[in-house]
Structures are given as structure tokens and as C-alpha cells.
Design a protein around this motif. Structure first.
Motif, PDB file in Angstrom:
ATOM      1  N   PHE A 108       2.079 -20.387 -23.483  1.00 57.54           N
ATOM      2  CA  PHE A 108       3.523 -20.561 -23.615  1.00 57.54           C
ATOM      3  C   PHE A 108       3.893 -20.992 -25.029  1.00 57.54           C
ATOM      4  O   PHE A 108       4.961 -20.629 -25.529  1.00 57.54           O
ATOM      5  CB  PHE A 108       4.029 -21.586 -22.601  1.00 57.54           C
ATOM      6  N   MET A 109       3.037 -21.744 -25.672  1.00 58.07           N
ATOM      7  CA  MET A 109       3.297 -22.122 -27.063  1.00 58.07           C
ATOM      8  C   MET A 109       3.315 -20.884 -27.964  1.00 58.07           C
ATOM      9  O   MET A 109       4.170 -20.762 -28.858  1.00 58.07           O
ATOM     10  CB  MET A 109       2.236 -23.109 -27.540  1.00 58.07           C
ATOM     11  N   VAL A 110       2.408 -19.939 -27.722  1.00 66.81           N
ATOM     12  CA  VAL A 110       2.395 -18.692 -28.501  1.00 66.81           C
ATOM     13  C   VAL A 110       3.663 -17.892 -28.237  1.00 66.81           C
ATOM     14  O   VAL A 110       4.289 -17.347 -29.164  1.00 66.81           O
ATOM     15  CB  VAL A 110       1.139 -17.865 -28.162  1.00 66.81           C
ATOM     16  N   LEU A 111       4.092 -17.802 -26.980  1.00 62.53           N
ATOM     17  CA  LEU A 111       5.330 -17.091 -26.660  1.00 62.53           C
ATOM     18  C   LEU A 111       6.536 -17.750 -27.321  1.00 62.53           C
ATOM     19  O   LEU A 111       7.455 -17.061 -27.794  1.00 62.53           O
ATOM     20  CB  LEU A 111       5.526 -17.054 -25.138  1.00 62.53           C
ATOM     21  N   LEU A 112       6.522 -19.078 -27.352  1.00 59.54           N
ATOM     22  CA  LEU A 112       7.627 -19.785 -27.992  1.00 59.54           C
ATOM     23  C   LEU A 112       7.668 -19.494 -29.492  1.00 59.54           C
ATOM     24  O   LEU A 112       8.750 -19.321 -30.071  1.00 59.54           O
ATOM     25  CB  LEU A 112       7.500 -21.286 -27.743  1.00 59.54           C
ATOM     26  N   LEU A 113       6.507 -19.405 -30.120  1.00 59.68           N
ATOM     27  CA  LEU A 113       6.464 -19.069 -31.541  1.00 59.68           C
ATOM     28  C   LEU A 113       6.957 -17.641 -31.786  1.00 59.68           C
ATOM     29  O   LEU A 113       7.656 -17.373 -32.770  1.00 59.68           O
ATOM     30  CB  LEU A 113       5.040 -19.234 -32.080  1.00 59.68           C
ATOM     31  N   ILE A 114       6.605 -16.718 -30.889  1.00 59.75           N
ATOM     32  CA  ILE A 114       7.100 -15.345 -31.011  1.00 59.75           C
ATOM     33  C   ILE A 114       8.613 -15.310 -30.850  1.00 59.75           C
ATOM     34  O   ILE A 114       9.320 -14.592 -31.576  1.00 59.75           O
ATOM     35  CB  ILE A 114       6.413 -14.430 -29.983  1.00 59.75           C
ATOM     36  N   LEU A 115       9.123 -16.101 -29.919  1.00 60.21           N
ATOM     37  CA  LEU A 115      10.573 -16.155 -29.714  1.00 60.21           C
ATOM     38  C   LEU A 115      11.287 -16.717 -30.932  1.00 60.21           C
ATOM     39  O   LEU A 115      12.332 -16.198 -31.351  1.00 60.21           O
ATOM     40  CB  LEU A 115      10.888 -16.994 -28.475  1.00 60.21           C
ATOM     41  N   VAL A 116      10.729 -17.765 -31.519  1.00 61.72           N
ATOM     42  CA  VAL A 116      11.328 -18.353 -32.719  1.00 61.72           C
ATOM     43  C   VAL A 116      11.319 -17.350 -33.874  1.00 61.72           C
ATOM     44  O   VAL A 116      12.277 -17.268 -34.658  1.00 61.72           O
ATOM     45  CB  VAL A 116      10.588 -19.645 -33.103  1.00 61.72           C
ATOM     46  N   TYR A 118      11.412 -21.650 -21.675  1.00 57.94           N
ATOM     47  CA  TYR A 118      10.041 -21.853 -22.130  1.00 57.94           C
ATOM     48  C   TYR A 118       9.716 -23.344 -22.223  1.00 57.94           C
ATOM     49  O   TYR A 118       8.654 -23.798 -21.767  1.00 57.94           O
ATOM     50  CB  TYR A 118       9.834 -21.209 -23.493  1.00 57.94           C
ATOM     51  N   CYS A 119      10.603 -24.111 -22.827  1.00 58.79           N
ATOM     52  CA  CYS A 119      10.364 -25.553 -22.978  1.00 58.79           C
ATOM     53  C   CYS A 119      10.300 -26.244 -21.626  1.00 58.79           C
ATOM     54  O   CYS A 119       9.467 -27.149 -21.411  1.00 58.79           O
ATOM     55  CB  CYS A 119      11.456 -26.174 -23.848  1.00 58.79           C
ATOM     56  N   PHE A 120      11.150 -25.824 -20.689  1.00 56.69           N
ATOM     57  CA  PHE A 120      11.127 -26.425 -19.350  1.00 56.69           C
ATOM     58  C   PHE A 120       9.803 -26.137 -18.648  1.00 56.69           C
ATOM     59  O   PHE A 120       9.202 -27.034 -18.024  1.00 56.69           O
ATOM     60  CB  PHE A 120      12.300 -25.895 -18.530  1.00 56.69           C
ATOM     61  N   ILE A 121       9.324 -24.893 -18.753  1.00 54.35           N
ATOM     62  CA  ILE A 121       8.053 -24.543 -18.121  1.00 54.35           C
ATOM     63  C   ILE A 121       6.903 -25.310 -18.770  1.00 54.35           C
ATOM     64  O   ILE A 121       5.958 -25.754 -18.089  1.00 54.35           O
ATOM     65  CB  ILE A 121       7.819 -23.031 -18.200  1.00 54.35           C
ATOM     66  N   MET A 122       6.983 -25.518 -20.085  1.00 59.20           N
ATOM     67  CA  MET A 122       5.920 -26.269 -20.757  1.00 59.20           C
ATOM     68  C   MET A 122       5.905 -27.718 -20.299  1.00 59.20           C
ATOM     69  O   MET A 122       4.827 -28.335 -20.186  1.00 59.20           O
ATOM     70  CB  MET A 122       6.122 -26.175 -22.272  1.00 59.20           C
ATOM     71  N   VAL A 123       7.071 -28.298 -20.022  1.00 57.73           N
ATOM     72  CA  VAL A 123       7.114 -29.665 -19.476  1.00 57.73           C
ATOM     73  C   VAL A 123       6.485 -29.701 -18.088  1.00 57.73           C
ATOM     74  O   VAL A 123       5.719 -30.622 -17.750  1.00 57.73           O
ATOM     75  CB  VAL A 123       8.564 -30.166 -19.447  1.00 57.73           C
ATOM     76  N   ILE A 124       6.795 -28.678 -17.271  1.00 56.38           N
ATOM     77  CA  ILE A 124       6.194 -28.613 -15.938  1.00 56.38           C
ATOM     78  C   ILE A 124       4.680 -28.489 -16.031  1.00 56.38           C
ATOM     79  O   ILE A 124       3.927 -29.141 -15.282  1.00 56.38           O
ATOM     80  CB  ILE A 124       6.801 -27.443 -15.147  1.00 56.38           C
ATOM     81  N   ILE A 125       4.202 -27.665 -16.945  1.00 55.41           N
ATOM     82  CA  ILE A 125       2.753 -27.506 -17.117  1.00 55.41           C
ATOM     83  C   ILE A 125       2.116 -28.811 -17.595  1.00 55.41           C
ATOM     84  O   ILE A 125       1.025 -29.191 -17.143  1.00 55.41           O
ATOM     85  CB  ILE A 125       2.465 -26.364 -18.109  1.00 55.41           C
ATOM     86  N   PHE A 148       4.407 -14.074 -15.519  1.00 55.75           N
ATOM     87  CA  PHE A 148       3.014 -14.147 -15.079  1.00 55.75           C
ATOM     88  C   PHE A 148       2.403 -15.521 -15.373  1.00 55.75           C
ATOM     89  O   PHE A 148       1.690 -16.092 -14.529  1.00 55.75           O
ATOM     90  CB  PHE A 148       2.202 -13.059 -15.777  1.00 55.75           C
ATOM     91  N   LEU A 149       2.676 -16.049 -16.543  1.00 53.23           N
ATOM     92  CA  LEU A 149       2.106 -17.356 -16.902  1.00 53.23           C
ATOM     93  C   LEU A 149       2.710 -18.473 -16.061  1.00 53.23           C
ATOM     94  O   LEU A 149       2.017 -19.452 -15.730  1.00 53.23           O
ATOM     95  CB  LEU A 149       2.341 -17.629 -18.385  1.00 53.23           C
ATOM     96  N   ALA A 150       3.993 -18.361 -15.727  1.00 53.28           N
ATOM     97  CA  ALA A 150       4.602 -19.380 -14.867  1.00 53.28           C
ATOM     98  C   ALA A 150       3.964 -19.376 -13.485  1.00 53.28           C
ATOM     99  O   ALA A 150       3.826 -20.424 -12.842  1.00 53.28           O
ATOM    100  CB  ALA A 150       6.108 -19.147 -14.772  1.00 53.28           C
ATOM    101  N   SER A 151       3.557 -18.194 -13.019  1.00 56.68           N
ATOM    102  CA  SER A 151       2.888 -18.127 -11.717  1.00 56.68           C
ATOM    103  C   SER A 151       1.514 -18.771 -11.763  1.00 56.68           C
ATOM    104  O   SER A 151       1.038 -19.324 -10.760  1.00 56.68           O
ATOM    105  CB  SER A 151       2.768 -16.663 -11.272  1.00 56.68           C
ATOM    106  N   THR A 159      24.093 -22.067 -31.118  1.00 56.64           N
ATOM    107  CA  THR A 159      23.515 -21.853 -29.794  1.00 56.64           C
ATOM    108  C   THR A 159      22.002 -21.778 -29.885  1.00 56.64           C
ATOM    109  O   THR A 159      21.430 -21.498 -30.935  1.00 56.64           O
ATOM    110  CB  THR A 159      24.051 -20.551 -29.164  1.00 56.64           C
ATOM    111  N   VAL A 160      21.373 -22.024 -28.729  1.00 58.58           N
ATOM    112  CA  VAL A 160      19.923 -21.912 -28.578  1.00 58.58           C
ATOM    113  C   VAL A 160      19.671 -20.882 -27.488  1.00 58.58           C
ATOM    114  O   VAL A 160      20.354 -20.882 -26.454  1.00 58.58           O
ATOM    115  CB  VAL A 160      19.304 -23.272 -28.194  1.00 58.58           C
ATOM    116  N   PRO A 161      18.716 -19.979 -27.665  1.00 60.16           N
ATOM    117  CA  PRO A 161      18.443 -18.977 -26.619  1.00 60.16           C
ATOM    118  C   PRO A 161      18.074 -19.643 -25.301  1.00 60.16           C
ATOM    119  O   PRO A 161      17.282 -20.587 -25.260  1.00 60.16           O
ATOM    120  CB  PRO A 161      17.274 -18.167 -27.206  1.00 60.16           C
TER     121      PRO A 161
END
Length: 333
Positions: free
Chosen positions: A257-265, A282-289, A228-231, A274-276
Motif C-alpha cells: 500500500f505504501m508503493v501504491l500511495l507513492l504511485i498515486l502521489v 489508502y491511508c485508512f487501509i494502512m491504519v487498519i493494516i 486485492f491488497l485490502a482483501s 483538495t486531496v484525492p
């Protein structure tokens, strides 16, 4: 005194004379065939500490040649129950344990007239398990549990599977299905001789569990908000340039997205291998934003700047727009 009590007293008195030390065989060169199996009750996988905790009942079956009698001499008694510390029991241990002290609930050993001993203690095992978080939260984990005699080699204790599948999942199926965040998809059990090139090899039973994470919670918390946030990022470009809240919308989406990233971490176990993939997304979408916020700021600045039509378009903006440094957009309007 009943025939059963008389039988137990005589058998234990004989055991005291011969001693509980040493394997229960008349011929020292004969191995003790031990049938070993597991039954799952409950489980929990601590991903941060990489420890699999299993509440299981264990099945030990072997033949004790010093615990035999003729039932017709004791009113037809075919089996008795004794404390395990009163007789010899195999020293089957979990090799890859994460806890030295394994709690076990006391259980009586059932002895039949032919010397067959069945012992079903309830134990809680804590084994190490490597975690791969590349597909978190839609990941699958493979955890191994290796059991074997701690001091006796295969010539002394021959360890065999009690069940064809290795682990009984049917007896307490509802308990571990409802109380765990993981589904047991598959169980494999193999018998190995370790080390294979040594004459004094040990009989080891390895149980491998394929665990799949239940994705109901993860889908609602981590996946759907991300879609939803990406849309909403596209909505930033649909707003007219004279609206100053274009940049505010982008900043709000970036903060979400920063809050979602913190929840994921916080949810994903930290690993050095490995990295999820969801975190990378999430990081890619934050760069786009971030890029959308920069471009929206430029558009708002141009739309609300001085109305001087003779001002040239900045060269870098013309290059970004047309990828041509000699674009005619650099010519004064």
C-alpha cells in the motif's frame, strides 16, 4: 496577365493607398461583425502545471468594405486568396493564455467579391485550467477559454459565434480521441459583454470544455491492486496463532500500500485545495493494516509465550476485547 492576378494587384494597390491600419469600414461608427469559431485537432492537459494545450484551427469571417469588385469585369472571378499581412485582420486573442507567444501556421485569407473574408489559421493555444483532484482518477475537469479583441470594444468589433456548439469536434474526431488521455464530454459556448456595466465593454466568447479522464489505465494500476491488497488484510486473522508469518503478511501488505500511495502521489497533481479520496482510502487501509499487525503480534506473543495458566490477562487487552475495565478476564485463570 490573368484576370485574377490583375484583380489582386488592383485590390492590394487600393489597400496600400488607404492603408492597412484602421478597421475596414467606410463609416467609422459601423462595427465590424466578426464570426469566430474553433475546431479541435489534438489536446493535452498538464495537471501538474495546470495548463491545457489545444491544437486547433480557428475560423475568422468578416466583411472588408475595401475588398469588393464586380465579377463580370474580371472574367467571372468570384474569390481570391491573399496573405493575411496584406489586409486588415481582427486582433482576436486568448485572454487566459499561459503563453505569450502563440504559434500559428500561416494560412491564406479567402476573399469573395462581396467583401467577405474567411481566414482559417492553425494555432496552438495554452490556457490556464483549474484542477480538482478530489475524485482522481475518476475525475472530471472543466476548462475555460476566453477569446476577444485585445484593443477594440464591442462597438468597433462585434464578435459572434461561428458554430452553434462553439467548437467543432467532428472534423478531427479520431485524432483527439485516440491521442489524448481525456474524453471531451461536453462543450458550452457563451457570448458576454465585459465589463457589463461599462459603455466601452468588450465582446468576449467563452468556451467551456468538460473533460473526463479515461479510466482504463487508472483502473488497472491504482484501483484493482487496492481491492486485492485490502482483501489480504483479512487473511492475517485467518492464519492460526502459531504461525509467525501472520505479522510478515501484514508488513508485506502495508509495504504494498505504501508503493501504491507513492504511485498515486506521483500521478495526481498536487493541489492545496483538495486531496484525492483514493489517497484518503489508502491511508485508512494502512491504519487498519497497522492495527492488524499490532493485534497479530499480541496474539502470537500470547500463543507462544510461557505456558503459565495462572498469569492474568493484561488489563488493556481485556478492555480492548470487552470494552469493560472490570471484565472477569482480569481474574486469574
Amino acid at each position: 496577365i490573368s484576370a485574377e492576378k490583375e484583380l489582386i494587384n488592383r485590390l492590394l494597390a487600393r489597400y496600400d493607398r488607404v492603408g492597412r491600419g484602421g478597421r475596414p469600414v467606410l463609416n467609422a461608427s459601423s462595427p465590424v461583425n466578426v464570426s469566430f469559431g474553433l475546431g479541435l485537432i489534438q489536446m493535452d492537459l498538464n495537471e501538474k502545471e495546470k495548463i491545457l494545450t489545444m491544437s486547433m484551427w480557428t475560423r475568422h469571417t468578416w466583411v472588408d468594405e475595401y475588398l469588393r469588385w464586380k465579377p463580370e469585369r474580371y472574367d467571372g472571378v468570384t474569390e481570391i486568396r491573399v496573405e493575411p499581412h496584406q489586409i486588415w485582420v481582427p486582433d482576436i486573442q486568448l485572454y487566459n493564455t499561459a503563453d505569450v507567444d502563440i504559434p500559428a501556421r500561416a494560412a491564406l485569407a479567402v476573399v469573395r467579391y462581396d467583401g467577405t473574408v474567411s481566414w482559417y489559421p492553425h494555432c496552438i493555444f495554452r490556457s490556464s485550467c483549474s484542477i480538482d483532484v478530489a475524485n482522481f482518477p475518476f475525475d472530471e475537469q472543466r476548462c475555460n477559454m476566453a477569446f476577444g479583441s485585445w484593443t477594440h470594444n464591442a462597438k468597433e468589433i462585434d464578435l459572434q459565434m461561428a458554430f452553434s456548439g462553439g467548437i467543432d469536434l467532428s472534423t478531427f474526431h479520431a485524432d483527439h480521441m485516440d491521442s489524448s488521455a481525456w474524453d471531451v464530454c461536453d462543450v458550452n459556448a457563451t457570448r458576454q459583454l465585459v465589463p457589463p456595466d461599462d459603455e466601452n465593454h468588450y465582446s468576449v466568447l467563452t468556451f467551456q470544455l468538460l473533460l473526463r479522464r479515461k479510466i482504463v489505465f487508472s483502473s488497472y494500476i491504482l484501483t484493482l491492486p487496492c481491492v486485492f491488497l485490502a482483501s489480504l488484510t483479512l487473511v492475517t486473522f485467518w492464519l492460526p496463532p502459531e504461525r509467525p508469518d501472520r505479522t510478515a503478511l501484514g508488513m508485506s501488505t502495508f509495504s504494498s500500500f505504501m508503493v501504491l500511495l507513492l504511485i498515486l502521489v506521483e500521478s495526481a497533481p498536487p493541489t492545496a485545495n483538495t486531496v484525492p479520496k483514493l489517497g484518503v482510502y489508502y491511508c485508512f487501509i494502512m491504519v487498519i493494516i497497522m492495527l492488524s499487525i499490532i493485534l497479530s503480534s499480541m496474539v502470537v506473543n500470547i500463543a507462544r509465550g510461557p505456558s503459565n495458566k495462572t498469569s492474568p490477562v493484561p488489563r488493556f487487552l481485556a478492555f480492548v476485547s470487552t470494552m469493560d475495565p472490570q471484565s472477569p478476564l482480569n481474574i486469574n485463570a
